[in-house]
Motif scaffolding. Structure first.
Motif, short mmCIF file in Angstrom:
data_model
loop_
_atom_site.label_atom_id
_atom_site.label_comp_id
_atom_site.label_asym_id
_atom_site.label_seq_id
_atom_site.Cartn_x
_atom_site.Cartn_y
_atom_site.Cartn_z
N SER A 1 16.72 14.21 85.48
CA SER A 1 15.44 13.63 86.21
C SER A 1 14.62 14.92 86.60
CB SER A 1 15.64 12.81 87.32
OG SER A 1 16.33 11.80 86.86
N ILE A 2 13.24 14.86 86.71
CA ILE A 2 12.33 16.19 86.93
C ILE A 2 11.65 15.72 88.50
CG2 ILE A 2 10.69 17.47 86.54
CD1 ILE A 2 11.25 17.12 83.48
N ALA A 3 11.98 16.51 89.49
CA ALA A 3 11.28 16.23 90.67
C ALA A 3 9.81 16.28 90.66
CB ALA A 3 11.84 16.97 91.74
N THR A 4 9.18 15.39 91.03
CA THR A 4 7.56 15.24 90.95
C THR A 4 7.19 14.60 92.16
OG1 THR A 4 7.51 13.26 89.41
CG2 THR A 4 7.43 15.26 88.26
N ALA A 5 6.00 14.98 92.54
CA ALA A 5 5.29 14.21 93.64
C ALA A 5 5.16 12.64 93.36
CB ALA A 5 3.91 14.77 94.01
N ARG A 6 5.69 11.97 94.48
CA ARG A 6 5.61 10.53 94.30
C ARG A 6 4.53 10.07 94.88
NH1 ARG A 6 11.88 7.88 94.85
NH2 ARG A 6 12.67 9.40 93.47
N PRO A 7 3.75 9.10 94.48
CA PRO A 7 2.54 8.50 95.13
C PRO A 7 2.84 7.91 96.36
CG PRO A 7 3.27 7.02 93.21
CD PRO A 7 4.00 8.24 93.13
N SER A 8 2.08 7.88 97.57
CA SER A 8 2.36 7.38 98.74
C SER A 8 2.34 5.72 98.34
CB SER A 8 1.26 7.70 99.71
OG SER A 8 0.10 7.22 99.26
N PRO A 9 3.04 4.75 99.20
CA PRO A 9 3.03 3.55 99.12
C PRO A 9 1.78 2.80 99.08
CG PRO A 9 4.89 4.20 100.81
CD PRO A 9 3.91 5.47 100.32
N ALA A 10 0.73 3.54 99.79
CA ALA A 10 -0.63 2.90 100.19
C ALA A 10 -1.20 3.07 98.83
CB ALA A 10 -1.48 3.42 100.96
N ALA A 11 -0.95 3.98 98.05
CA ALA A 11 -1.63 4.29 96.59
C ALA A 11 -1.32 3.23 95.76
CB ALA A 11 -1.59 5.57 96.20
N THR A 12 -0.17 2.66 95.89
CA THR A 12 0.36 1.61 94.97
C THR A 12 -0.15 0.25 95.04
OG1 THR A 12 2.36 1.26 96.23
CG2 THR A 12 2.37 2.96 94.54
N LEU A 13 -0.75 -0.05 96.11
CA LEU A 13 -1.25 -1.25 96.50
C LEU A 13 -2.58 -1.51 95.87
CD1 LEU A 13 -0.62 -1.36 100.42
CD2 LEU A 13 0.61 -2.42 98.64
N PRO A 14 -2.97 -2.69 95.43
CA PRO A 14 -4.30 -3.07 94.66
C PRO A 14 -5.42 -2.93 95.74
CG PRO A 14 -3.13 -4.89 95.07
CD PRO A 14 -2.11 -3.83 95.25
N THR A 15 -6.79 -2.46 95.21
CA THR A 15 -7.67 -2.12 96.02
C THR A 15 -8.16 -3.71 96.16
OG1 THR A 15 -9.33 -1.87 94.12
CG2 THR A 15 -8.37 -0.18 95.27
#
Length: 302
Positions: A274-288
């Motif tokens: 696995s390659i360490a990458t920045a994960r999206p914040s929980p808020a960014a995954t919520l639909p607008t």
């Protein structure tokens, strides 16, 4: 030269079939009791690559740890890969003998070989065999190290000493925790967690650890887990078993030529780290509000 029946009798003295689990399938699968044996090959798996190696080697007997037919069968037709193995063995006068759970609990057995590969000192069985008055047989082993090491160092030792596989060694727990005592069990070991906890060891090295048992084990205590490939934890037994048969051969004057397969038959062939990458914040995954699915005020199922 000894006959197959004589060699099998010697192997049965090491790993009596009656000590296998009731669900297991051990013993001689293919072979003429009267055929002469001059060359023996030990391996973990009775798969095509190993059978082809036995043919090329000119072996008269193949001894494997894993059974060919564990669940039973109604056919050995060559249209199926296991049937082809049976046909190849018979056509080349190669006998097949299996020592599985009867070798797991033997003294010495599969876990003794695993401990020896890691330079661990065996103290006692993890799950003693109640029929053994000497308390030496049983499943798994409780071991001590000559001097304390960290979990990270123990994992590195396992990766160096055990045969290389795509998986390598997975670790659960604090890599910097100190280890003085270790439980080991060749093959699948996550059914043994209660015994491991009761043993009070610092680490447990085995194979095939599943998510939920492993998660619960590390939540329950500071126990470190080292998960190796199933094949890799059982392969050292092949060298132990070959040495045992060599000793029997010398004692009887059989002059057997005993070999250990170094063919890797672990089914996993590659590993992508696995390659360490920045994960999206929980808020960014919520639909607008614009992309959110419409509400269903009627209460009807979507």
């Amino acid at each position: 030269m000894p006959r197959l029946s004589e060699v099998i009798a010697a192997l049965e003295s090491l790993w009596p079939a009656e000590r296998a689990e009731s669900w297991d399938a051990v013993g001689t699968v293919v072979g003429d009791p009267d055929q002469e044996v001059t060359r023996v090959l030990f391996a973990v798996d009775p798969v095509r690559e190993i059978v082809e190696e036995a043919v090329k080697l000119g072996a008269d007997l193949l001894v494997t740890h894993h059974p060919l037919y564990l669940r039973g069968t109604t056919t050995v037709a060559a249209s199926h890969f296991k049937g082809r193995i049976v046909h190849t063995l018979i056509k080349n006068d190669i006998a097949l003998h299996v020592a599985h759970t009867n070798a797991d609990t033997a003294d010495p057995g599969v876990s003794d070989a695993l401990a020896g590969a890691l330079d661990l000192r065996v103290v006692r069985p993890l799950v003693p065999d109640p029929t053994d008055p000497d308390g030496c047989r049983g499943l798994g082993r409780v071991c001590e190290l000559d001097h304390p090491v960290t979990v990270r160092e123990l994992a590195a030792r396992a990766a160096e000493r055990l045969p290389a596989t795509a998986q390598g060694i997975r670790v659960a727990g604090d890599p910097d925790a100190v280890v003085r005592t270790v439980a080991v069990s060749g093959g699948s070991g996550d059914s043994l967690f209660d015994h491991v906890r009761a043993a009070g060891v610092d680490a447990f090295l085995t194979a095939d650890l599943r998510h939920h048992p492993a998660s619960e084990a590390v939540a329950h205590s500071p126990l470190a887990l080292l998960d190796a490939a199933h094949w890799a934890t059982e392969w050292p037994w092949c060298e132990l078993a070959a040495a045992q048969l060599d000793e029997i051969s010398d004692r009887h004057g059989w002059d057997l030529r005993v070999h250990v397969s170094r063919t890797v038959t672990d089914p996993w062939t590659a590993h992508a780290a696995s390659i360490a990458t920045a994960r999206p914040s929980p808020a960014a995954t919520l639909p607008t509000s614009a992309s959110r699915p419409p509400s269903n005020p009627s209460g009807a199922p979507n």
